[in-house]
Design a protein around this motif. Sequence first.
Motif, PDB file in Angstrom:
ATOM      1  N   PHE A   1       3.736   1.684  -1.412  1.00  0.00           N
ATOM      2  CA  PHE A   1       4.383   1.916  -2.714  1.00  0.00           C
ATOM      3  C   PHE A   1       3.420   1.731  -3.877  1.00  0.00           C
ATOM      4  CE2 PHE A   1       7.922   0.950   0.098  1.00  0.00           C
ATOM      5  CZ  PHE A   1       8.869   1.894  -0.271  1.00  0.00           C
ATOM      6  N   ALA A   2       2.125   1.687  -3.581  1.00  0.00           N
ATOM      7  CA  ALA A   2       1.148   1.483  -4.653  1.00  0.00           C
ATOM      8  C   ALA A   2       1.113   2.644  -5.636  1.00  0.00           C
ATOM      9  CB  ALA A   2      -0.241   1.273  -4.049  1.00  0.00           C
ATOM     10  N   TRP A   3       1.609   3.812  -5.195  1.00  0.00           N
ATOM     11  CA  TRP A   3       1.563   4.987  -6.074  1.00  0.00           C
ATOM     12  C   TRP A   3       2.616   4.922  -7.170  1.00  0.00           C
ATOM     13  CZ3 TRP A   3       6.087   7.790  -6.267  1.00  0.00           C
ATOM     14  CH2 TRP A   3       7.011   7.548  -5.229  1.00  0.00           C
ATOM     15  N   LEU A   4       3.622   4.054  -7.023  1.00  0.00           N
ATOM     16  CA  LEU A   4       4.684   3.975  -8.023  1.00  0.00           C
ATOM     17  C   LEU A   4       4.130   3.444  -9.339  1.00  0.00           C
ATOM     18  CD1 LEU A   4       7.649   2.544  -5.919  1.00  0.00           C
ATOM     19  CD2 LEU A   4       7.373   4.878  -6.760  1.00  0.00           C
ATOM     20  N   PRO A   5       4.609   3.974 -10.471  1.00  0.00           N
ATOM     21  CA  PRO A   5       4.112   3.514 -11.779  1.00  0.00           C
ATOM     22  C   PRO A   5       4.429   2.030 -12.004  1.00  0.00           C
ATOM     23  CG  PRO A   5       5.350   5.566 -11.984  1.00  0.00           C
ATOM     24  CD  PRO A   5       5.576   5.071 -10.594  1.00  0.00           C
TER      25      PRO A   5
ATOM     26  N   ARG B   1       0.830  -1.216   0.000  1.00  0.00           N
ATOM     27  CA  ARG B   1       0.000   0.000   0.000  1.00  0.00           C
ATOM     28  C   ARG B   1       0.857   1.255   0.000  1.00  0.00           C
ATOM     29  NH1 ARG B   1      -3.347  -3.146   3.523  1.00  0.00           N
ATOM     30  NH2 ARG B   1      -2.205  -2.320   5.333  1.00  0.00           N
TER      31      ARG B   1
ATOM     32  N   ARG C   1       1.228  -2.217 -10.162  1.00  0.00           N
ATOM     33  CA  ARG C   1       0.132  -3.158 -10.369  1.00  0.00           C
ATOM     34  C   ARG C   1       0.394  -4.038 -11.591  1.00  0.00           C
ATOM     35  NH1 ARG C   1      -4.842  -3.338  -8.281  1.00  0.00           N
ATOM     36  NH2 ARG C   1      -4.506  -1.297  -7.299  1.00  0.00           N
TER      37      ARG C   1
END
Length: 288
Positions: free
Chosen positions: A178-182, A176, A185
């Motif tokens: 590091f979920a913002w990293l491109p 959660r 997912r």
Amino acid sequence: MKVPMTVLRVVTLGPALLVSFVLAVVVFALLPPALGLVLFLASAAVLGALALGQLEVVAIGLLTRSRPATEAEFRVMAPVLAELGRYGIDVGSLYVRRVQHPQTPVALAIGHRAVVITPGLVEGTYRGGVTGAEAVAVLAHAVGRRRVIRPRLEAAVLAATTPWRMVVATFRGVGRAFAWLPFMRVAWTLRGVVGVICVVQSVAEGRTWPGLLGGAVIALTYLVPAAGRVIEVRGEVAADQLVAELGLGGVLAGLLRRYGHPMTLERLQRLEAAAEPPQRPRLHLVPG
């Protein structure tokens, strides 16, 4: 083909038990020899006691972060427990959560005829926000879910897999964060491709077993969650059917709808299906 519940349980619990055992051994090995041996023997003794049904009150309190219901709380829930008894569902012990989060189950059947409920359910029942019939339906649903899963040595298994759950919680927190990293997912979605490449490359280079081990680990990231989802679905279906058979399906559906709980059309139909009345024995007249 329907996969047996035993196989699903092995798929979900096997990796958890193995990883927990390895982590425990590593931790004990890093401690001074005498202390590590004492802690290892103490852990084995505690797990053995839990497997024999001892220390259940302490174990349930620690594993679910709950406590036995106070006298005031028990008085509020006593009519609900009595009504459950009339339906043939016996609750031996009642526990109340110390901490309640949005994802916390309202009721959880665990151990030997014990049910853990949230403070919100007790308060809602006391103030009239939750009717007695709705509280009965919630507790019956929790018991029905446990009946279909039929966990063996539940307290011992939960205690033994504590290291695994701590690791999973840690990785989820990191994910959660590091979920913002491109492409995070995308990278997780394509882990199967990475696993195939790992196996093929390792076999080509003569390192067969390390490659197969890495591929197996990646395969488990698919199998374990899938098995867990199947268990949850089967537990929910069986619990819904039990509540519907008791004539409380519509009551539970109304409660879930009132609190905005998402429900599929199939589940709504399952809950609101009218329970068939018991068949009376037919009388056959024999001519004299």
